[in-house]
Every structure is written in structure tokens, then in C-alpha cells.
Design an enzyme around this catalytic site. Sequence first.
Site, mmCIF file in Angstrom:
data_model
loop_
_atom_site.group_PDB
_atom_site.id
_atom_site.type_symbol
_atom_site.label_atom_id
_atom_site.label_comp_id
_atom_site.label_asym_id
_atom_site.label_seq_id
_atom_site.Cartn_x
_atom_site.Cartn_y
_atom_site.Cartn_z
ATOM 1 N N ASP A 1 0.683 -1.123 0.037
ATOM 2 C CA ASP A 1 -0.030 -0.059 -0.057
ATOM 3 C C ASP A 1 0.879 1.285 0.130
ATOM 4 O OD1 ASP A 1 -1.770 2.047 0.479
ATOM 5 O OD2 ASP A 1 -2.488 1.236 2.073
ATOM 6 N N TYR B 1 -9.268 14.862 -5.797
ATOM 7 C CA TYR B 1 -8.553 14.233 -6.775
ATOM 8 C C TYR B 1 -7.744 15.467 -7.550
ATOM 9 C CZ TYR B 1 -7.313 11.589 -11.149
ATOM 10 O OH TYR B 1 -6.989 10.807 -12.289
ATOM 11 N N LYS C 1 -3.884 15.888 -7.744
ATOM 12 C CA LYS C 1 -3.086 15.997 -8.948
ATOM 13 C C LYS C 1 -2.125 17.410 -9.297
ATOM 14 C CE LYS C 1 -3.998 11.936 -10.454
ATOM 15 N NZ LYS C 1 -3.038 10.818 -10.530
HETATM 16 N N1 LIG Z 1 -7.535 6.529 -16.837
HETATM 17 C C1 LIG Z 1 -7.446 7.890 -16.960
HETATM 18 O O1 LIG Z 1 -8.042 8.134 -18.072
HETATM 19 C C2 LIG Z 1 -6.573 8.651 -16.081
HETATM 20 C C3 LIG Z 1 -6.687 10.119 -16.422
HETATM 21 C C4 LIG Z 1 -5.906 10.746 -15.632
HETATM 22 C C5 LIG Z 1 -5.001 10.377 -14.703
HETATM 23 N N2 LIG Z 1 -5.063 9.073 -14.250
HETATM 24 C C6 LIG Z 1 -4.054 8.503 -13.212
HETATM 25 O O2 LIG Z 1 -3.238 7.644 -13.861
HETATM 26 C C7 LIG Z 1 -3.169 6.677 -12.738
HETATM 27 C C8 LIG Z 1 -3.376 5.245 -13.074
HETATM 28 O O3 LIG Z 1 -4.726 5.066 -13.594
HETATM 29 P P1 LIG Z 1 -5.314 3.713 -14.241
HETATM 30 O O4 LIG Z 1 -6.395 4.324 -15.156
HETATM 31 O O5 LIG Z 1 -4.209 2.989 -14.749
HETATM 32 O O6 LIG Z 1 -5.956 3.162 -13.094
HETATM 33 P P2 LIG Z 1 -6.265 1.551 -12.480
HETATM 34 O O7 LIG Z 1 -7.343 1.689 -11.803
HETATM 35 O O8 LIG Z 1 -6.659 0.976 -13.907
HETATM 36 O O9 LIG Z 1 -5.219 1.210 -11.920
HETATM 37 C C9 LIG Z 1 -4.603 1.653 -10.742
HETATM 38 C C10 LIG Z 1 -3.934 0.832 -9.843
HETATM 39 O O10 LIG Z 1 -3.243 1.560 -8.764
HETATM 40 C C11 LIG Z 1 -3.357 0.326 -7.645
HETATM 41 N N3 LIG Z 1 -3.728 0.958 -6.093
HETATM 42 C C12 LIG Z 1 -4.744 1.569 -5.751
HETATM 43 N N4 LIG Z 1 -4.461 2.058 -4.740
HETATM 44 C C13 LIG Z 1 -3.272 1.635 -4.364
HETATM 45 C C14 LIG Z 1 -2.438 1.713 -3.183
HETATM 46 N N5 LIG Z 1 -2.842 2.487 -2.215
HETATM 47 N N6 LIG Z 1 -1.197 1.210 -3.114
HETATM 48 C C15 LIG Z 1 -0.691 0.622 -4.236
HETATM 49 N N7 LIG Z 1 -1.368 0.431 -5.350
HETATM 50 C C16 LIG Z 1 -2.768 1.086 -5.409
HETATM 51 C C17 LIG Z 1 -4.667 -0.667 -8.131
HETATM 52 O O11 LIG Z 1 -4.763 -1.655 -7.360
HETATM 53 C C18 LIG Z 1 -4.628 -0.612 -9.408
HETATM 54 O O12 LIG Z 1 -3.718 -1.672 -9.758
HETATM 55 C C19 LIG Z 1 -3.769 7.165 -11.408
HETATM 56 O O13 LIG Z 1 -3.100 7.866 -10.708
HETATM 57 C C20 LIG Z 1 -4.757 8.116 -12.343
HETATM 58 O O14 LIG Z 1 -5.334 8.842 -11.265
HETATM 59 C C21 LIG Z 1 -6.019 8.203 -15.205
#
Ligand SMILES: NC(=O)c1ccc[n+]([C@@H]2O[C@H](COP(=O)([O-])OP(=O)(O)OC[C@H]3O[C@@H](n4cnc5c(N)ncnc54)[C@H](O)[C@@H]3O)[C@@H](O)[C@H]2O)c1
Length: 261
Positions: free
Chosen positions: A61, A154, A158
Site C-alpha cells: 500500500d 483528486y 493532481k
Molecule cells: N485512466 C485515465 O483516464 C486517467 C486520467 C488521468 C490520470 N490518471 C491517473 O493515472 C493513474 C493510473 O490510473 P489507471 O487508469 O491506470 O487506474 P487503474 O485503476 O486501472 O489502476 C490503478 C492501480 O493502482 C493500484 N492501487 C490503488 N491504490 C493503491 C495503493 N494504495 N497502493 C498501491 N497500489 C494501489 C490499483 O490496485 C490498480 O492496480 C492514477 O494515478 C490516475 O489518477 C488516469
Amino acid sequence: MYADLEGKVVLITGGASGLGLAAARAFADERASIVIVDLQADKAKACAQELGEGHEGIGADIASEADVAGAVAAAMTKYGKIDVVINSAGIPDTFRPTVEQDVADFRRLIDIHLTGTYMVSKAAAVHMLAQGSGAIINLSSVAGVLGLAPRNAYSAAKAGISMMTRTMGCEWARSGVRVNAVAPGYMLTPFFQKLMDEGKLDGNKILRRTPAGRFGSARNIADAMLFLASRQAEFITGVTLPVDGGYMAWGSSDDACPESL
Ligand SMILES: NC(=O)c1ccc[n+]([C@@H]2O[C@H](COP(=O)([O-])OP(=O)(O)OC[C@H]3O[C@@H](n4cnc5c(N)ncnc54)[C@H](O)[C@@H]3O)[C@@H](O)[C@H]2O)c1
């Protein structure tokens, strides 16, 4: 494509899903060794195994300082160095109006995104500074630049990550450690799909608002990360690079791409 990434050790938080997993695959294709650090321990191990020989999956975590220390120590014990960190672990906001938002939810999100990124970067940078090289890549978002109500925690996290990218980038610029961020727009990952499924985000509206007229792919983000980690980006530090199909560039009150539906 990026010959200098061969043999690098790349630690990726949140590497068991979405953008982190796409990055793991892209860096593994460049012959880097990948350490996936994720809350979902079994998935982290399975994804690392899927990448082939020589990769590692660790359950942790990133909001826990002890877990972060353990994960970084495990990577150092196995590989003896960490060259690249990708801080991709994250959770979505609750999308509740400010006056109804639980402070506990706000704190948990800040703990994971902002404090987690800080703690992982700090723990890895100790080793990067000692070796005189390293690249840290953080995950910001369009939500860190634009006001997207009601996403208080959020958006604040960010924006904080983008600013921390600047401060750490400046602090370590002479030590060979670069710190940059990508700011994804709307990328088709489980994270974004779930928000659409739950009715928290309207995919059609987003498509019309996006100049490129399509959602991004996880690979689009991985490609930007490969560049930022590579020698080709050696004079780039402290920046947040939008990878959003023009979303943040668009300022008119009209739809950017009405014909996308
Ligand atoms: N997908 C999008 O459109 C998007 C847009 C802007 C920013 N983001 C950012 O990109 C990053 C990844 O997003 P994603 O779309 O791949 O999400 P996702 O949900 O597909 O993957 C996130 C991963 O983080 C892990 N996770 C969550 N909390 C955790 C913790 N406390 N410790 C360790 N692991 C943890 C989850 O288990 C998961 O495997 C995030 O920071 C998100 O805010 C995503």
C-alpha cells in the site's frame, strides 16, 4: 526503440492495471527489468510473471510508509539499483458535492496520490542520488489543471503532484535525477471505464469536448513515459506533459469535435 532503457530497473506503482500495466509492458519490451508494486499483491505477481523472466511483483500500500520502504528495499536487494520510478497507483474521487464529502475519503485520496507519490519518490531518490542518475515519472491529470467539480481531493492531489514534480525536479536537477509528470486526458482503462459505467462521467460529452475526437489509449501514455525516461529527454525535468488529444488546449464554448458521435 530506446536502446538506453535496456537493463534499466523500472519500479512501477499501480503496475497491475491500466496505465501502470501498459507502462510495464512497454518498458519490458525495451528489455528493462520491471518491479510492479501494487495493493493487489496476487495481480502484481501474476502481471510480473506474464512479462517473462526477471521481473518482480510486490504487494504494498503506497499510502503506508513501512510498505513503501519494504518495496524499495526489496527492489534494491534483488536488482541493486532503481533507474526509473513510475508513480501510477491511484483511486478515483467519490464525486460527491463538497458539503457531502467525507473528510476521511478526502484524506485517503490525498494519502494515496500525493503522499504516496512523495514517499515512493523520496525512498527511491535516496538510491538514485547515490548512483547519480534516475528518472521519476508522476501521474498528474487534466483534473490537476482544470476545475472539474466535484472532484476536490483528486484535483488537489493532481495539482500537488504537478507542483511536486517541479520542486523535486529543481532540487535534483544537478544530481542527474530528473522528475517529470504526464497529465493524461481520458484514457480507456478500468479506472475510466468504471467511472463511465457508474454514470459519474459521460463518455459522449467527453468525446465531443476532446479535439482528437477519441479517448486515449494506455499505450499513448506509455509512449510518453518511454520518452521521458530515455536519454532523449536528458535536459527535460520538472515538466508536466499533457497527453490528452488536445483536451486542455481547447477553450471555446463550442464542442471541439461534434462529429465524433
Ligand atoms: N485512466 C485515465 O483516464 C486517467 C486520467 C488521468 C490520470 N490518471 C491517473 O493515472 C493513474 C493510473 O490510473 P489507471 O487508469 O491506470 O487506474 P487503474 O485503476 O486501472 O489502476 C490503478 C492501480 O493502482 C493500484 N492501487 C490503488 N491504490 C493503491 C495503493 N494504495 N497502493 C498501491 N497500489 C494501489 C490499483 O490496485 C490498480 O492496480 C492514477 O494515478 C490516475 O489518477 C488516469
